[in-house]
Design an enzyme around this catalytic site. Structure first.
Site, PDB file in Angstrom:
ATOM      1  CE  LYS A 164      -4.187   2.750   5.385  1.00 34.61           C
ATOM      2  NZ  LYS A 164      -5.058   1.555   5.491  1.00 34.61           N
ATOM      3  CG  HIS A 200     -43.778  19.963  -9.021  1.00 28.82           C
ATOM      4  ND1 HIS A 200     -43.836  18.672  -8.553  1.00 28.82           N
ATOM      5  CD2 HIS A 200     -44.478  20.716  -8.135  1.00 28.82           C
ATOM      6  CE1 HIS A 200     -44.561  18.631  -7.451  1.00 28.82           C
ATOM      7  NE2 HIS A 200     -44.953  19.867  -7.164  1.00 28.82           N
ATOM      8  CE1 TYR A 223      -5.738  -3.579   9.556  1.00 31.90           C
ATOM      9  CE2 TYR A 223      -4.744  -5.735   9.238  1.00 31.90           C
ATOM     10  CZ  TYR A 223      -4.982  -4.450   8.796  1.00 31.90           C
ATOM     11  OH  TYR A 223      -4.476  -4.036   7.594  1.00 31.90           O
ATOM     12  CB  SER A 273      -0.918   0.012   1.223  1.00 28.30           C
ATOM     13  OG  SER A 273      -0.163  -0.175   2.407  1.00 28.30           O
ATOM     14  CB  SER A 324     -17.807  23.213 -28.422  1.00 29.07           C
ATOM     15  OG  SER A 324     -17.885  22.351 -29.537  1.00 29.07           O
ATOM     16  CD  GLU A 374     -21.832  20.313 -18.245  1.00 25.53           C
ATOM     17  OE1 GLU A 374     -22.686  19.803 -18.965  1.00 25.53           O
ATOM     18  OE2 GLU A 374     -20.802  20.839 -18.702  1.00 25.53           O
ATOM     19  CE  LYS A 420     -22.246  23.586 -26.705  1.00 23.38           C
ATOM     20  NZ  LYS A 420     -23.515  23.195 -26.117  1.00 23.38           N
ATOM     21  CG  ASN A 436     -19.966  23.467 -23.393  1.00 23.96           C
ATOM     22  OD1 ASN A 436     -21.023  23.963 -23.767  1.00 23.96           O
ATOM     23  ND2 ASN A 436     -19.177  22.770 -24.182  1.00 23.96           N
TER      24      ASN A 436
HETATM   25  N1  ARG Z   1      -1.003  -1.402   5.547  1.00 26.66           N
HETATM   26  C1  ARG Z   1      -1.876  -1.922   6.547  1.00 26.66           C
HETATM   27  C2  ARG Z   1      -3.234  -1.218   6.490  1.00 26.66           C
HETATM   28  O1  ARG Z   1      -3.322  -0.282   5.796  1.00 26.66           O
HETATM   29  C3  ARG Z   1      -1.252  -1.718   7.883  1.00 26.66           C
HETATM   30  C4  ARG Z   1      -1.658  -2.691   8.918  1.00 26.66           C
HETATM   31  C5  ARG Z   1      -1.185  -4.020   8.571  1.00 26.66           C
HETATM   32  N2  ARG Z   1      -1.304  -4.936   9.634  1.00 26.66           N
HETATM   33  C6  ARG Z   1      -1.173  -6.214   9.465  1.00 26.66           C
HETATM   34  N3  ARG Z   1      -1.267  -6.959  10.496  1.00 26.66           N
HETATM   35  N4  ARG Z   1      -0.943  -6.726   8.272  1.00 26.66           N
HETATM   36  O2  ARG Z   1      -4.190  -1.585   7.107  1.00 26.66           O
END
Ligand code: ARG
Length: 495
Positions: free
Chosen positions: A351, A176, A343, A43, A303, A316, A309, A311
């Site tokens: 995220k 309306h 967890y 991530s 346009s 929008e 035009k 726009n």
């Molecule tokens: N990158 C993980 C998250 O966003 C962090 C927590 C990971 N914890 C674990 N036990 N793998 O949630």
């Protein structure tokens, strides 16, 4: 991971450095992750934006560990030194983010250990990434909510400015999308101020439940070290209105709760819905068939084929992006529905929707504040380039569609007719006016008296747009006196 690295991680894991993810867990693993799995599970390329919160959380944790005698003062000093260096590396762009190290937490911790050795490895005492990530997201979101609060205020001020300049401008009010009754354009703008005021209140409420400390819950069950969680909460500003620390009270809930993110996205969705409704009106009002307003050229596009035009791309797009934010709400709420305590890695998926919601909402509020209210010209100290109102076109449109028919009915009620009878009488008058292709106020008195003998010359006062407007002088009504009272209330509130 290269073959050479995999072999060394396999047979002789390095205890000096956390270079790759496999080394974060131990010798238990008999084979390295494939590149595909690494990419799938990592991530770092989106959660690195949590770095400031991650470092702040780590510093607060380390300070408490030292105060509690769990780590030494010199380890604490080394951690502070290392984190200061990491901060400048990230700020300058020199920090090397590694996919191999999965996420923002492991990247920063690995670099810390590289910089300060064993002290860096002691930072994770009494902590898990589970309580760490929950803390980081809360800290980060708290800051964003504050910025959103400021932007909501700016947008409200822009709308109040436009309202103030247009108290006496008459717009056909619709129900309306059919002409209903005349309203003050200022009153119409203040309707949106009410919506954004509620949005700001909702954000402040979400902030209270976001600003609560999970850290110290460790993986899920708490920890064997004598942590002082309230001290950490105070350091991080996770305190209530009285300055008392606010700490998650159940470790299982602490690491797995994402209610605050869902609540935030729900509040953001509703706020975007308000922007979207305003967008829809701006788009209608600026179409040639209405011609009520203009927005500055910089918020429009041309346009490629039709030279005439202009726009309304910005409103929008805002209307379109509302769908995107509402989609994130659906994503987040669905993310939680099947998760057992505590967890689960599913939570890493919180995220991107959350980040995108924040980015979209902030950009939208910023651009709307400017598009509606204009930009401050430092030379004149005045805002310029907001929406331009064509008062004449609005008023002309209000004259179509018998917007004062209710006023005629009210007039008859005041002469003693029951409302339902008055309603029916006016329907006949409207029919006659339609036949003559004129407004009710253009029917001669004798014709009007044909519908009811109680009608006298003073009827024309109530048939005029301005008379109609002035007559709605109840709290929250559209009479200019009421609109001015509301303007004063908002000005005082937003000062
Ligand atoms: N990158 C993980 C998250 O966003 C962090 C927590 C990971 N914890 C674990 N036990 N793998 O949630």
């Amino acid at each position: 991971m290269s073959k050479a690295q995999a072999t060394s991680a396999d047979s002789a894991p390095s205890h000096n450095q956390l270079d790759t993810k496999a080394q974060a867990w131990s010798a238990l693993f008999s084979e390295p992750m494939s590149d595909l799995v690494k990419r799938y599970t990592s991530s770092v390329f989106f959660d690195k934006r949590l770095w400031q919160a991650d470092i702040a959380g780590s510093l607060a944790h380390a300070e408490m560990l030292a105060a509690q005698g769990i780590i030494s003062a010199s380890d604490h000093a080394s951690i502070q030194r290392g984190m200061a260096q990491i901060t400048s590396e990230i700020e300058s762009g020199a920090f090397e983010w590694k996919l191999d190290l999965e996420d923002v937490h492991l990247n920063i911790e690995a670099r810390l250990t590289q910089l300060v050795g064993d002290a860096g490895k002691r930072l994770h005492t009494g902590r898990s990434r589970n309580d760490q990530v929950a803390t980081d997201v809360r800290l980060w979101l708290r800051g964003e909510i504050d910025l959103i609060g400021d932007l909501l205020k700016e947008l409200q001020v822009s709308l109040v400015d436009v309202a103030e300049q247009n108290v006496e401008v008459i717009l056909p009010g619709f129900t309306h999308l059919q002409v209903a009754q005349p309203v003050s354009f200022g009153h119409h703008m203040l309707a949106y101020v009410e919506m954004f005021k509620r949005d700001a209140e909702r954000m402040a409420d979400v902030r209270r439940r976001t600003n609560v400390l999970p850290l110290g819950s460790a993986a899920l069950a708490g920890t064997t070290y004598p942590l002082d969680r309230e001290r950490v909460a105070k350091t991080l500003g996770m305190v209530d209105a009285n300055g008392s620390p606010v700490v998650c009270q159940n470790s299982l809930d602490a690491v797995s709760d994402r209610d605050f993110a869902i609540e935030f996205t729900a509040a953001a969705s509703l706020c975007m819905v308000h922007v979207s409704r305003l967008s829809e009106e701006l788009i209608i009002w600026m179409s040639q068939n209405f011609g009520f307003i203009k927005i500055a050229d910089r918020f429009t596009t041309g346009s490629s084929i039709m030279p005439q035009k202009k726009n309304p791309d910005v409103p929008e797009l805002a209307r379109g992006k509302t769908g995107r934010v509402v989609g994130h709400l659906m994503g987040l709420i669905t993310l939680m529905k099947g998760q057992p305590l505590a967890y689960n890695k599913d939570n890493q998926e919180d995220k991107e929707p959350l980040f995108d919601t924040v980015d979209t909402l902030k950009d939208t509020l910023r651009i709307f504040a400017e598009m509606v209210g204009g930009q401050l010209n430092p030379a004149t100290g005045k805002k310029e380039g907001g929406i331009t109102v064509n008062a004449q076109a609005m008023e002309q449109a209000a004259l179509k569609g018998y917007a004062t028919a209710t006023d005629l009915a009210d007039y008859l009620v005041k002469k003693g007719l029951p409302f339902r009878d008055a309603h029916e009488t006016v329907a006949h008058a409207v029919k006659a006016a339609t036949t003559h292709a004129c407004d009710l106020s253009e029917l001669p008195l004798t014709v009007l008296q044909g519908f009811h003998p109680a009608i006298e010359k003073d009827v024309y006062e109530c048939l005029s747009l301005r008379g109609s407007l002035n007559a709605r002088n109840t709290l929250g009504g559209t009479a200019p006196a009421q609109v001015r009272a509301q303007l004063a209330r908002h000005r005082a509130r937003l000062a």
